[in-house]
Write an enzyme that holds these catalytic residues in place. Structure first.
Site, PDB file in Angstrom:
ATOM      1  N   ARG A 182       0.848  -1.183   0.000  1.00 10.93           N
ATOM      2  CA  ARG A 182       0.000   0.000   0.000  1.00 10.93           C
ATOM      3  C   ARG A 182       0.889   1.240   0.000  1.00 10.93           C
ATOM      4  O   ARG A 182       1.723   1.390   0.896  1.00 10.93           O
ATOM      5  CB  ARG A 182      -0.907  -0.018   1.242  1.00 10.93           C
ATOM      6  CG  ARG A 182      -1.675   1.256   1.435  1.00 10.93           C
ATOM      7  CD  ARG A 182      -2.605   1.224   2.654  1.00 10.93           C
ATOM      8  NE  ARG A 182      -3.199   2.541   2.781  1.00 10.93           N
ATOM      9  CZ  ARG A 182      -3.107   3.337   3.850  1.00 10.93           C
ATOM     10  NH1 ARG A 182      -2.479   2.923   4.945  1.00 10.93           N
ATOM     11  NH2 ARG A 182      -3.639   4.529   3.853  1.00 10.93           N
ATOM     12  N   HIS A 233      -2.870  11.027   1.116  1.00 13.01           N
ATOM     13  CA  HIS A 233      -2.343  10.768   2.463  1.00 13.01           C
ATOM     14  C   HIS A 233      -1.784  12.085   3.001  1.00 13.01           C
ATOM     15  O   HIS A 233      -0.578  12.244   3.166  1.00 13.01           O
ATOM     16  CB  HIS A 233      -1.279   9.665   2.385  1.00 13.01           C
ATOM     17  CG  HIS A 233      -0.980   8.980   3.679  1.00 13.01           C
ATOM     18  ND1 HIS A 233      -1.119   7.631   3.859  1.00 13.01           N
ATOM     19  CD2 HIS A 233      -0.534   9.460   4.865  1.00 13.01           C
ATOM     20  CE1 HIS A 233      -0.756   7.293   5.103  1.00 13.01           C
ATOM     21  NE2 HIS A 233      -0.393   8.394   5.732  1.00 13.01           N
ATOM     22  N   GLU A 291      -7.149   8.466   6.818  1.00 12.41           N
ATOM     23  CA  GLU A 291      -7.318   9.063   8.141  1.00 12.41           C
ATOM     24  C   GLU A 291      -7.837  10.505   8.114  1.00 12.41           C
ATOM     25  O   GLU A 291      -7.113  11.449   8.452  1.00 12.41           O
ATOM     26  CB  GLU A 291      -6.000   8.988   8.918  1.00 12.41           C
ATOM     27  CG  GLU A 291      -5.503   7.569   9.111  1.00 12.41           C
ATOM     28  CD  GLU A 291      -4.362   7.453  10.107  1.00 12.41           C
ATOM     29  OE1 GLU A 291      -3.805   8.479  10.520  1.00 12.41           O
ATOM     30  OE2 GLU A 291      -4.026   6.308  10.483  1.00 12.41           O
ATOM     31  N   ASN A 347      -6.997   1.723  10.192  1.00 11.73           N
ATOM     32  CA  ASN A 347      -5.651   1.878  10.760  1.00 11.73           C
ATOM     33  C   ASN A 347      -5.801   1.877  12.268  1.00 11.73           C
ATOM     34  O   ASN A 347      -6.613   2.631  12.819  1.00 11.73           O
ATOM     35  CB  ASN A 347      -5.016   3.209  10.337  1.00 11.73           C
ATOM     36  CG  ASN A 347      -4.728   3.269   8.837  1.00 11.73           C
ATOM     37  OD1 ASN A 347      -4.899   2.284   8.122  1.00 11.73           O
ATOM     38  ND2 ASN A 347      -4.300   4.425   8.368  1.00 11.73           N
ATOM     39  N   TYR A 351      -3.663   1.613  16.121  1.00 15.44           N
ATOM     40  CA  TYR A 351      -2.368   1.626  16.816  1.00 15.44           C
ATOM     41  C   TYR A 351      -2.425   1.364  18.317  1.00 15.44           C
ATOM     42  O   TYR A 351      -1.486   0.824  18.878  1.00 15.44           O
ATOM     43  CB  TYR A 351      -1.636   2.953  16.552  1.00 15.44           C
ATOM     44  CG  TYR A 351      -1.083   2.992  15.146  1.00 15.44           C
ATOM     45  CD1 TYR A 351       0.151   2.399  14.843  1.00 15.44           C
ATOM     46  CD2 TYR A 351      -1.810   3.548  14.105  1.00 15.44           C
ATOM     47  CE1 TYR A 351       0.648   2.383  13.555  1.00 15.44           C
ATOM     48  CE2 TYR A 351      -1.318   3.535  12.801  1.00 15.44           C
ATOM     49  CZ  TYR A 351      -0.087   2.951  12.538  1.00 15.44           C
ATOM     50  OH  TYR A 351       0.387   2.927  11.256  1.00 15.44           O
ATOM     51  N   GLU A 395      -3.283  -0.373   8.245  1.00 10.47           N
ATOM     52  CA  GLU A 395      -2.081  -0.041   9.023  1.00 10.47           C
ATOM     53  C   GLU A 395      -2.208  -0.603  10.428  1.00 10.47           C
ATOM     54  O   GLU A 395      -3.255  -0.464  11.067  1.00 10.47           O
ATOM     55  CB  GLU A 395      -1.892   1.483   9.191  1.00 10.47           C
ATOM     56  CG  GLU A 395      -1.406   2.209   7.984  1.00 10.47           C
ATOM     57  CD  GLU A 395      -1.243   3.708   8.222  1.00 10.47           C
ATOM     58  OE1 GLU A 395      -0.954   4.118   9.369  1.00 10.47           O
ATOM     59  OE2 GLU A 395      -1.414   4.466   7.264  1.00 10.47           O
TER      60      GLU A 395
END
Ligand code: GAL
Length: 462
Positions: free
Chosen positions: A76, A120, A166, A295, A297, A369
């Site tokens: 990606r 992005h 995002e 995504n 985290y 992600e």
């Protein structure tokens, strides 16, 4: 019992253009807001910027050879809008098209599937100055027109498109606390920016579906970030706070796409700072993602606080505009922290995937992600990196549990392929599968393909 994943589960890694490419003034590329922001003194740690970054613009062949060696099936990456249209509108820069054509062809020649993000965070500087960037409604049409250029140029080979990466980060970090480009600080602009991002996404998807899908046969979706929020206590108020926090973080962008409008809790709390969609726009937006890009985290505990209470959050707690939410976020003292100070909590990913599965009625999910910044040192050509191994084991295990619990998770992209420009943190934070020496730009894979296949294998990803 051995863990099993669906046989066609996709294993890949991810990057974005500004974080790795460099070549900031080459071959006709225009400036974007991160080029400019990074050069304002004090905005980026150590005074770093992405002018050269990993020099992937010149070394992409070497990087793709490394990807093949690491056994990646998918990659990606994002296209820099200003390589394609230096001003964000009007004339197309053929050299920019040529660069991404070469990159895509090289990936395919190595049996690696390209997954392309159209945006992005690198809003063209010309559009920022002339049309207020994402704060201006005109950008929704400029983005759609840019997307059409990309579908026409690359869509014969690219079958997976991600419109935006995002939106929450662009809106909140870019327009609320100002730590990311364009560095503005407002309690209302983020909601306008978010509104335009959703519309821009939907307009691009409409173009893809009307003009390209029948002949090109690809899929298109949006990628959003979401940390998990677990109630701090069993109190009903803390359960509601955790739910509210996830709605302000994720459902802000995904409810309009899957359910047709903003979450009610946001409408109630944000009032007229939250723009409203017309009926026509709701129709345009609803159903505009073929897959759910996620995504993820970290995880935080969420607690309800009395309205108007001042809460001091660390910036890494990602509270958003907390005065609209009345939620306090905390980490458990015994949670391991990554170099970003983000707690390592694998079960949070499982719970989030199950939450998405339920709220949006079992959508196909790709984790676009997940990863961690960890310290690593190169000793005689080998990278000592035990904590990254544990992280991956934990999070892949959590993905497996979510699948066993009913979520339709179809792929996992590790952030990131290589150490890179980590936005306001600069080059200090190392997320990569490949170690980069930023003085010499020498690349050293942190682990072997064998290692990856073992970690994947023991987590059931054949
Ligand atoms: C995401 C972002 C990436 C990367 C990662 C690690 O928010 O999409 O560009 O920087 O975080 O911080």
């Amino acid at each position: 019992m051995p863990k099993t994943f669906p046989p066609d589960f996709l294993w890949g890694s991810a990057t974005s253009s500004y974080q790795i490419e460099g070549g900031w003034l080459e071959d006709g590329k225009g400036l974007h807001i991160w080029d400019v922001f990074s050069h304002i003194p004090g905005r980026i740690a150590q005074g770093d910027h992405g002018d050269v970054a990993c020099d992937h613009f010149h070394r992409y062949k070497e990087d793709i050879a490394l990807m093949a060696k690491l056994g990646l099936k998918a990659y990606r990456f994002s296209i820099a809008w200003t390589r394609i249209q230096p001003d964000g509108k009007g004339e197309v820069n053929q050299k920019g098209i040529a660069f991404y054509n070469d990159l895509i062809n090289e990936l395919l020649a190595h049996g690696i599937e390209p997954w392309v993000t159209l945006h992005h965070w690198d809003m063209p500087a010309a559009l920022q100055m002339e049309d207020d960037g994402w704060l201006g409604r005109a950008s929704t049409d400029y983005f759609a027109a840019y997307s059409r250029i990309c579908f026409a140029a690359f869509g014969d080979r690219v079958k997976h498109w991600i419109t935006l990466n995002e939106s929450w980060v662009m809106a909140i970090l870019g327009y609320h606390n100002g730590i990311f480009a364009p560095g503005r600080k407002s309690d209302s602009e983020p909601y306008t920016v978010g509104h335009h991002l959703i519309l821009a996404h939907a307009k691009a998807v409409k173009i893809y579906r009307q003009e390209f899908k029948a002949t090109q046969g690809g899929v298109i979706g949006m990628t959003n970030n979401c940390d998990w929020r677990h109630p701090l206590t069993d109190r009903a108020a803390d359960h509601a706070a955790a739910q509210r926090s996830v709605e302000f973080l994720l459902a802000w962008f995904t409810d309009p796409i899957y359910l047709g409008d903003y979450p009610q809790v946001m409408k109630d709390r944000v009032g007229d700072r939250l723009p409203a969609f017309t009926d026509e726009e709701k129709v345009l937006i609803k159903g505009s993602s073929d897959f759910f890009g996620l995504n993820h985290y970290t995880t935080m505990y969420a607690a309800d606080v009395a309205p108007g209470t001042h809460v001091e959050h660390s910036v890494y707690a990602n509270p958003g505009i907390y005065k609209d939410q009345d939620v306090a976020l905390t980490a458990a003292p015994d949670w391991e922290l990554t170099e970003m100070q983000w707690p390592v909590v694998p079960w949070g990913l499982r719970d989030l995937l199950l939450w998405i599965n339920e709220r949006y009625d079992h959508p196909p999910i790709y984790i676009t992600e997940n990863g961690c910044a960890m310290p690593d040192t190169v000793v005689e050509g080998e990278v000592a990196d035990p904590r990254r191994i544990a992280f991956l084991d934990g999070y892949l295990g959590a993905v497996h549990e979510a699948i066993a619990g009913g979520a339709d998770v179809r792929g996992y992209f590790l952030w990131s392929l290589m150490d890179n420009f980590e936005w306001a943190s600069g080059y200090d934070k190392r997320f990569g599968m490949i170690h980069i020496d930023f003085d010499t730009l020498e690349r050293t894979p942190k682990h072997s393909a064998k290692w990856y296949s073992e970690v994947i294998g023991r987590n059931g990803l054949a």
